[in-house]
Motif scaffolding. Structure first.
Motif, PDB file in Angstrom:
ATOM      1  N   ASP A 160       0.805  -1.053   0.079  1.00 51.53           N
ATOM      2  CA  ASP A 160       0.032   0.058   0.047  1.00 51.53           C
ATOM      3  C   ASP A 160       0.824   1.392  -0.010  1.00 51.53           C
ATOM      4  O   ASP A 160       1.800   1.289   0.926  1.00 51.53           O
ATOM      5  N   ALA A 163      -1.102   7.515  -2.869  1.00 52.48           N
ATOM      6  CA  ALA A 163      -1.010   7.970  -4.518  1.00 52.48           C
ATOM      7  C   ALA A 163      -0.130   9.241  -4.581  1.00 52.48           C
ATOM      8  O   ALA A 163      -0.197  10.186  -3.874  1.00 52.48           O
ATOM      9  N   SER A 200       1.483   3.866 -13.955  1.00 56.49           N
ATOM     10  CA  SER A 200       1.724   4.831 -12.894  1.00 56.49           C
ATOM     11  C   SER A 200       1.660   6.324 -13.362  1.00 56.49           C
ATOM     12  O   SER A 200       1.014   7.224 -12.345  1.00 56.49           O
ATOM     13  N   TYR A 207      -6.992   7.117  -7.693  1.00 58.74           N
ATOM     14  CA  TYR A 207      -6.980   6.130  -6.662  1.00 58.74           C
ATOM     15  C   TYR A 207      -8.132   6.498  -5.420  1.00 58.74           C
ATOM     16  O   TYR A 207      -7.817   7.548  -5.175  1.00 58.74           O
ATOM     17  N   ALA A 212      -2.806   3.747  -3.385  1.00 58.39           N
ATOM     18  CA  ALA A 212      -2.685   2.494  -4.211  1.00 58.39           C
ATOM     19  C   ALA A 212      -2.055   1.335  -3.597  1.00 58.39           C
ATOM     20  O   ALA A 212      -1.388   1.303  -2.844  1.00 58.39           O
ATOM     21  N   GLY A 228      -4.767  -0.717  -7.992  1.00 53.66           N
ATOM     22  CA  GLY A 228      -5.943  -0.264  -7.802  1.00 53.66           C
ATOM     23  C   GLY A 228      -5.861   0.271  -6.204  1.00 53.66           C
ATOM     24  O   GLY A 228      -4.580   0.260  -5.534  1.00 53.66           O
ATOM     25  N   LEU A 230      -9.102   1.790  -8.078  1.00 51.80           N
ATOM     26  CA  LEU A 230      -9.349   2.986  -8.678  1.00 51.80           C
ATOM     27  C   LEU A 230     -10.867   3.448  -9.050  1.00 51.80           C
ATOM     28  O   LEU A 230     -11.670   2.557  -8.748  1.00 51.80           O
ATOM     29  N   TYR A 268      -9.891  -2.378 -10.909  1.00 54.35           N
ATOM     30  CA  TYR A 268      -8.414  -2.735 -10.663  1.00 54.35           C
ATOM     31  C   TYR A 268      -7.952  -2.945 -12.193  1.00 54.35           C
ATOM     32  O   TYR A 268      -8.734  -3.806 -12.855  1.00 54.35           O
TER      33      TYR A 268
END
Length: 276
Positions: A160, A163, A200, A207, A212, A228, A230, A268
């Protein structure tokens, strides 16, 4: 003792350290936190994992946060809810996905930290710099201790990442490392990195929740990448943006498969690449 660390109220028992961000100081942090974990009743395996992830995160700060200049390394750790929680903060440029100095670090970086912790996050501190948060359970849960069945190995690595600026470099390094482990040729490794960079670049604001998740699984000759969550409906747009203007082709052609999946709330993008 109690206090605040960034915006987070920290309850004790715990320790706090503020010291120069120098490689020779990392051992001090490692042993101080190992002592705390032992006092909290942590198992030997937890203490070993804690020392490993703290070494990786602190060494990365020492090597990269201040570009060779002096600066502070701040560490706070405390026990709560059957876990040990650690926050490692700098006031500089922050960490990189993999520490570069093989003499001081295990060179496994963020994927290793993510694999050894139950919770892992990176965020920009409100007052500047970067903060890394780590959580490790002190002992297995009662259910795990009573279950004689060996735990099932995870099928994918999940990272994780906030973003924005972190996604590109982390995704690129993780994809490069995974493609190398899957025995990709130089050309196919370049294809994989080029495609991950494009993904990216074209999804910085898509996101959900500003985070992300990079999920990646690998076998001997191929790997699958998923990014994702997203915003619903943006997955297809992201794939469309892989098209190269004026050429009539898309970078998606570099992959064996590019698909958009949805769980009803988020999209995703799943990419499958093989070494041949």
């Amino acid at each position: 003792m109690s206090g605040t660390y960034g915006t987070e109220v920290v309850e004790t028992p715990g320790v706090g350290l503020r010291l120069p961000a120098k490689p020779e100081n990392v051992a001090l942090v490692r042993h101080a936190l190992a002592g705390l974990a032992a006092a909290l009743g942590a198992e030997e395996g937890t203490i070993a994992d804690l020392k490993t992830v703290v070494t990786e995160a602190c060494m990365n700060v020492c090597l990269h946060a201040y570009a060779g200049e002096d600066g502070p390394l701040e560490v706070r750790a405390w026990g709560e809810g059957g876990s040990i929680h650690v926050r490692i903060r700098d006031q500089g440029a922050g960490i990189r996905p993999v520490a570069d100095d093989g003499r001081k670090s295990l060179r496994l970086g963020l994927p290793l930290i993510a694999a050894l912790t139950s919770d892992f996050e990176i965020r920009r501190s409100p007052d500047g710099g970067t903060e890394v948060g780590l959580t490790l359970p002190l002992v297995p849960s009662p259910a795990d201790a009573e279950d004689p069945t060996p735990p099932t190995a995870p099928t994918a690595t999940e990272i994780d990442v906030p973003a924005g600026e972190f996604v590109g470099p982390i995704l690129s390094r993780v994809v490069s490392m995974t493609a190398t482990k899957a025995n990709f040729s130089i050309d196919r490794l370049s294809d994989a990195v080029l495609l991950s960079d494009a993904l990216s670049t074209h999804a910085p604001d898509s996101y959900l929740g500003g985070m992300a998740r990079i999920s990646i699984s690998q076998d001997e000759s191929q790997f699958e990448l998923q990014i994702g969550p997203l915003v619903a409906g943006s997955g297809g747009t992201l794939v469309e943006r892989l098209a190269i203007p004026g050429v009539g082709m898309s970078l998606a052609a570099l992959a064996d498969e590019v698909a958009v999946e949805s769980d009803g709330e988020a999209d995703y993008v799943r990419v499958t690449l093989s070494g041949s």
